[in-house]
Design a protein around this motif. Structure first.
Motif, PDB file in Angstrom:
ATOM      1  N   ASP A  14       0.824  -1.215   0.000  1.00  0.00           N
ATOM      2  CA  ASP A  14       0.000   0.000   0.000  1.00  0.00           C
ATOM      3  C   ASP A  14       0.853   1.259   0.000  1.00  0.00           C
ATOM      4  O   ASP A  14       0.573   2.222  -0.719  1.00  0.00           O
ATOM      5  N   GLN A  15       1.945   1.251   0.750  1.00  0.00           N
ATOM      6  CA  GLN A  15       2.846   2.404   0.778  1.00  0.00           C
ATOM      7  C   GLN A  15       3.525   2.589  -0.577  1.00  0.00           C
ATOM      8  O   GLN A  15       3.718   3.715  -1.042  1.00  0.00           O
ATOM      9  N   LYS A  18       1.180   4.213  -3.069  1.00  0.00           N
ATOM     10  CA  LYS A  18       1.032   5.648  -2.797  1.00  0.00           C
ATOM     11  C   LYS A  18       2.319   6.388  -3.180  1.00  0.00           C
ATOM     12  O   LYS A  18       2.261   7.461  -3.769  1.00  0.00           O
ATOM     13  N   ASP A  21       2.547   7.183  -6.714  1.00  0.00           N
ATOM     14  CA  ASP A  21       1.419   7.997  -7.177  1.00  0.00           C
ATOM     15  C   ASP A  21       0.431   7.221  -8.041  1.00  0.00           C
ATOM     16  O   ASP A  21      -0.140   7.745  -8.996  1.00  0.00           O
ATOM     17  N   GLU A  24      -4.436   7.086  -4.289  1.00  0.00           N
ATOM     18  CA  GLU A  24      -4.463   8.216  -3.361  1.00  0.00           C
ATOM     19  C   GLU A  24      -4.664   7.798  -1.917  1.00  0.00           C
ATOM     20  O   GLU A  24      -4.339   8.552  -1.003  1.00  0.00           O
ATOM     21  N   SER A  25      -5.198   6.578  -1.711  1.00  0.00           N
ATOM     22  CA  SER A  25      -5.507   6.173  -0.343  1.00  0.00           C
ATOM     23  C   SER A  25      -5.408   4.664  -0.159  1.00  0.00           C
ATOM     24  O   SER A  25      -5.426   3.905  -1.132  1.00  0.00           O
ATOM     25  N   GLY A  26      -5.340   4.266   1.100  1.00  0.00           N
ATOM     26  CA  GLY A  26      -5.342   2.846   1.424  1.00  0.00           C
ATOM     27  C   GLY A  26      -6.655   2.180   1.052  1.00  0.00           C
ATOM     28  O   GLY A  26      -6.693   1.002   0.708  1.00  0.00           O
ATOM     29  N   GLY A  27      -7.752   2.945   1.107  1.00  0.00           N
ATOM     30  CA  GLY A  27      -9.049   2.406   0.714  1.00  0.00           C
ATOM     31  C   GLY A  27      -9.078   2.021  -0.748  1.00  0.00           C
ATOM     32  O   GLY A  27      -9.688   1.014  -1.134  1.00  0.00           O
ATOM     33  N   GLN A  28      -8.409   2.809  -1.562  1.00  0.00           N
ATOM     34  CA  GLN A  28      -8.315   2.508  -2.988  1.00  0.00           C
ATOM     35  C   GLN A  28      -7.541   1.200  -3.197  1.00  0.00           C
ATOM     36  O   GLN A  28      -7.907   0.382  -4.028  1.00  0.00           O
ATOM     37  N   LYS A  48      -2.813  -6.269   1.524  1.00  0.00           N
ATOM     38  CA  LYS A  48      -2.563  -4.834   1.386  1.00  0.00           C
ATOM     39  C   LYS A  48      -1.171  -4.453   1.915  1.00  0.00           C
ATOM     40  O   LYS A  48      -0.520  -3.571   1.377  1.00  0.00           O
TER      41      LYS A  48
END
Length: 72
Positions: A14-15, A18, A21, A24-28, A48
């Motif tokens: 997840d990091q 992000k 780019d 935009e978010s962990g939810g995505q 994740k």
């Protein structure tokens, strides 16, 4: 394939997404994982927070392929 440099020994998926780019978010990230749209080293990823190391390859369906590289 695009190389994405990291300054650490490893990075969580997840990091990484992000940092590159790509999201935009962990939810995505969670939604992409639930849809089976993320592959790590050509295998569907279900975690994740999977740890990635230099040399690992992340494919985001419909968005490209990215290789984790060590940034010096």
């Amino acid at each position: 394939m695009k190389d994405i440099g990291i300054k650490t020994e490893k990075i969580q998926l997840d990091q990484f997404l992000k940092w590159a780019d790509l999201v935009e978010s962990g939810g995505q990230v969670a939604m992409l994982i639930a849809d089976g749209d993320i592959l790590v080293n050509n295998k569907i990823c279900n975690a994740k927070r999977k740890k990635l190391y230099p040399g690992d390859v992340v494919t985001l369906k419909g968005n490209g392929t990215y290789r984790v590289v060590e940034e010096i």
